[in-house]
Write a protein that holds these residues in place. Structure first.
Motif, PDB file in Angstrom:
ATOM      1  N   SER A  95     -34.198  54.189  65.988  1.00 38.64           N
ATOM      2  CA  SER A  95     -35.280  53.206  66.047  1.00 38.64           C
ATOM      3  C   SER A  95     -35.065  52.288  67.228  1.00 38.64           C
ATOM      4  O   SER A  95     -33.945  51.874  67.508  1.00 38.64           O
ATOM      5  CB  SER A  95     -35.329  52.381  64.750  1.00 38.64           C
ATOM      6  OG  SER A  95     -35.642  53.213  63.655  1.00 38.64           O
ATOM      7  N   ASN A 147     -30.230  50.042  50.203  1.00 39.80           N
ATOM      8  CA  ASN A 147     -31.211  49.491  51.145  1.00 39.80           C
ATOM      9  C   ASN A 147     -30.528  48.895  52.372  1.00 39.80           C
ATOM     10  O   ASN A 147     -30.960  49.109  53.511  1.00 39.80           O
ATOM     11  CB  ASN A 147     -32.067  48.425  50.457  1.00 39.80           C
ATOM     12  CG  ASN A 147     -33.110  49.021  49.529  1.00 39.80           C
ATOM     13  OD1 ASN A 147     -33.454  50.196  49.658  1.00 39.80           O
ATOM     14  ND2 ASN A 147     -33.599  48.227  48.592  1.00 39.80           N
ATOM     15  N   VAL A 148     -29.449  48.125  52.139  1.00 42.48           N
ATOM     16  CA  VAL A 148     -28.743  47.513  53.265  1.00 42.48           C
ATOM     17  C   VAL A 148     -28.101  48.597  54.133  1.00 42.48           C
ATOM     18  O   VAL A 148     -28.211  48.587  55.369  1.00 42.48           O
ATOM     19  CB  VAL A 148     -27.681  46.514  52.767  1.00 42.48           C
ATOM     20  CG1 VAL A 148     -26.827  46.013  53.934  1.00 42.48           C
ATOM     21  CG2 VAL A 148     -28.345  45.332  52.064  1.00 42.48           C
ATOM     22  N   ASN A 207     -28.887  51.774  54.413  1.00 39.24           N
ATOM     23  CA  ASN A 207     -29.890  52.587  55.109  1.00 39.24           C
ATOM     24  C   ASN A 207     -30.533  51.825  56.268  1.00 39.24           C
ATOM     25  O   ASN A 207     -30.905  52.425  57.284  1.00 39.24           O
ATOM     26  CB  ASN A 207     -30.962  53.054  54.119  1.00 39.24           C
ATOM     27  CG  ASN A 207     -30.437  54.117  53.169  1.00 39.24           C
ATOM     28  OD1 ASN A 207     -29.477  54.819  53.480  1.00 39.24           O
ATOM     29  ND2 ASN A 207     -31.048  54.226  52.010  1.00 39.24           N
ATOM     30  N   THR A 208     -30.672  50.490  56.102  1.00 40.66           N
ATOM     31  CA  THR A 208     -31.185  49.689  57.216  1.00 40.66           C
ATOM     32  C   THR A 208     -30.234  49.771  58.410  1.00 40.66           C
ATOM     33  O   THR A 208     -30.655  49.952  59.562  1.00 40.66           O
ATOM     34  CB  THR A 208     -31.356  48.218  56.786  1.00 40.66           C
ATOM     35  OG1 THR A 208     -32.342  48.148  55.758  1.00 40.66           O
ATOM     36  CG2 THR A 208     -31.800  47.351  57.952  1.00 40.66           C
ATOM     37  N   THR A 229     -30.422  53.212  60.056  1.00 40.33           N
ATOM     38  CA  THR A 229     -31.651  53.460  60.812  1.00 40.33           C
ATOM     39  C   THR A 229     -31.432  53.249  62.302  1.00 40.33           C
ATOM     40  O   THR A 229     -32.044  53.929  63.141  1.00 40.33           O
ATOM     41  CB  THR A 229     -32.776  52.532  60.311  1.00 40.33           C
ATOM     42  OG1 THR A 229     -33.034  52.830  58.945  1.00 40.33           O
ATOM     43  CG2 THR A 229     -34.049  52.716  61.116  1.00 40.33           C
ATOM     44  N   TYR A 230     -30.541  52.298  62.651  1.00 34.84           N
ATOM     45  CA  TYR A 230     -30.318  51.951  64.054  1.00 34.84           C
ATOM     46  C   TYR A 230     -29.027  52.560  64.617  1.00 34.84           C
ATOM     47  O   TYR A 230     -28.628  52.249  65.733  1.00 34.84           O
ATOM     48  CB  TYR A 230     -30.296  50.429  64.203  1.00 34.84           C
ATOM     49  CG  TYR A 230     -31.641  49.822  63.873  1.00 34.84           C
ATOM     50  CD1 TYR A 230     -32.637  49.736  64.838  1.00 34.84           C
ATOM     51  CD2 TYR A 230     -31.929  49.383  62.589  1.00 34.84           C
ATOM     52  CE1 TYR A 230     -33.883  49.212  64.527  1.00 34.84           C
ATOM     53  CE2 TYR A 230     -33.174  48.854  62.277  1.00 34.84           C
ATOM     54  CZ  TYR A 230     -34.143  48.773  63.246  1.00 34.84           C
ATOM     55  OH  TYR A 230     -35.383  48.263  62.944  1.00 34.84           O
ATOM     56  N   PHE A 263     -35.508  42.285  58.715  1.00 37.08           N
ATOM     57  CA  PHE A 263     -34.148  42.035  59.177  1.00 37.08           C
ATOM     58  C   PHE A 263     -34.065  41.849  60.684  1.00 37.08           C
ATOM     59  O   PHE A 263     -33.156  41.203  61.180  1.00 37.08           O
ATOM     60  CB  PHE A 263     -33.217  43.173  58.740  1.00 37.08           C
ATOM     61  CG  PHE A 263     -32.892  43.153  57.273  1.00 37.08           C
ATOM     62  CD1 PHE A 263     -32.127  42.138  56.729  1.00 37.08           C
ATOM     63  CD2 PHE A 263     -33.365  44.136  56.432  1.00 37.08           C
ATOM     64  CE1 PHE A 263     -31.832  42.101  55.377  1.00 37.08           C
ATOM     65  CE2 PHE A 263     -33.077  44.123  55.076  1.00 37.08           C
ATOM     66  CZ  PHE A 263     -32.301  43.107  54.550  1.00 37.08           C
TER      67      PHE A 263
END
Length: 440
Positions: A4, A138-139, A141-142, A145-146, A309
């Protein structure tokens, strides 16, 4: 390259997150939470008047008197611990002997009440476990993502899986060696703090992660900045604690109070029989606790999962420039009240406010008062109710803890109130504080 684009982005700021959470106020808890917390505490006190604390009981009684932890996730672990401790008491082998035998008609009536309580708590425990797992995913995977989406990202995933297996093995070893529920949750919280430290190490490229981060060429700096500061005491997550913490704190106190009364009742059952009316109070308390707790975690789960975020540098700068002077605006419907919750960490701090009703409405006055909320949920009037069109004021707090600033339009059956306000808690500064020589 990362999956991303992070060009032009910076980590979320607390000021920006505050504006985001303005759109998602948490509906207040049922009044039954405070009422039943007080009733159960009175019932516990009556037991202790007749049969004082015995050796080994002081720890739980002391915990029931403490303020809940400040961190939201620590409260969630505490709720899990208390639920498991209550479920332990509700297992039939741990019931008082005469209750297991159902020796009297009164005990016969209590039997199904206790069984029903257990079912509701087990359902809530399962939902809380799922909630925590989803939050952790969730944290992670966030962050992923980067990350570079090749073998380097896979390396991070493998490291996490290995770390979690080691943590579970550590828990299993403790349980198999006879560790208590309290011991297990102390270890689980220590492991949670270890995860935080590891995340911060990834961001600052220190410790065990230093060589790993150097190897992971292509990890964007914005991601490293994000994981380094996400859990700072005064960082973005503090806004979550200020907004949503007070309701969770009350529920932590509530479930601890339920556990305290049930524990004391079991320990004194052969001398002071649990009455059916008291069992019904426990049943109602568990029903209110489970329904309110599940409602809160569903709400904050959705809000947290959708929280931003990363934002543009322009948005972050705009939010920071407004965070001191920004006013908030809201409409108080006819017949309603509007509350702002503030947490004060030390006595002699100041709570300051500035509010006005926006011109253009027919009736400009609004009721205003300030209340203190004790750990047990009882409220004490701090600033008497008066009617205002506008006001600037402050007072020095008498007690550390939770305060409610309340604008009241409940007397009006027709006119809404357009309120513009800002509120702040200014911490106390010790007069005798001296600079510390760090070379000593």
């Amino acid at each position: 390259m990362a999956s991303s684009s992070t060009e032009g982005l910076v980590p979320i700021t607390r000021a920006f997150l505050a504006r985001y959470y303005d759109k998602y106020p948490l509906p207040p808890l049922s009044d039954d939470v405070a009422r039943l917390t007080c009733e159960l505490r009175r019932m516990s006190d009556r037991l202790l008047q007749q049969c004082p604390l015995k050796p080994g009981e002081e720890l739980l009684a002391h915990e029931a008197d403490l303020e809940p932890p400040h961190k939201v996730d620590e409260n969630l672990w505490k709720n899990r611990e208390h639920i498991e401790e209550i479920l332990f008491l509700l297992e039939k082998p741990h019931w008082p002997t005469s209750l297991q035998r159902k020796a009297t008609a009164e005990e016969e009536d209590i039997f199904p009440i206790i069984e029903g309580i257990e079912i509701g708590l087990r359902n809530t425990l399962k939902k809380l476990e799922i909630f925590q797992l989803k939050n952790a995913e969730n944290v992670f995977n966030t962050v992923m993502t980067y990350m570079p989406q090749d073998f380097r990202g896979s390396l991070i995933r493998l490291q996490r899986e290995r770390s979690e297996r080691n943590k579970q093995a550590e828990v299993d070893t403790l349980v198999n060696s006879g560790g208590s529920i309290r011991d297990r949750y102390a270890l689980l919280w220590k492991q949670q703090m270890d995860r935080r430290r590891q995340l911060a190490q990834l961001g600052s490229a220190t410790g065990v992660y230093k060589s790993l981060v150097k190897y992971l060429v292509g990890v964007p700096q914005v991601l490293l900045d994000f994981v380094r500061q996400i859990n700072d005491d005064q960082g973005p997550m503090e806004e979550q604690r200020q907004r949503y913490g007070p309701c969770i704190y009350k529920l932590t106190t509530f479930v601890c109070t339920i556990r305290l009364f049930l524990f004391l009742s079991w320990e004194r059952f052969e001398v002071i029989k649990l009455q059916k009316e008291e069992a019904l109070v426990v049943e109602q308390a568990v029903h209110v606790y489970t329904s309110e707790f599940e409602r809160v975690i569903v709400f904050i789960g959705e809000v947290f999962a959708n929280s931003p975020f990363f934002i543009s540098a322009e948005d972050a700068g705009a939010a920071e420039s407004r965070k001191i002077d920004d006013y908030k605006e809201t409409i108080i419907a006819a017949g309603k009240t509007y509350e702002v919750i503030l947490t004060v960490e030390s006595v002699n701090s100041f709570i300051a406010w500035d509010f006005a009703l926006i011109q253009g409405t027919l009736n400009l006055d609004v009721g205003f008062r300030v209340e203190y909320v004790s750990p047990s949920g009882q409220t004490t009037l701090i600033l008497p109710y008066r009617r205002y069109e506008r006001d600037q004021g402050n007072f020095s707090t008498i007690l550390a803890g939770t305060y409610k600033l309340i604008w009241d339009n409940s007397y009006s059956s027709f006119f809404k109130k357009n309120l513009r306000y800002k509120v702040d808690a200014i911490p106390a500064v010790a007069e005798s504080a001296q600079p510390v020589d760090e070379t000593e």
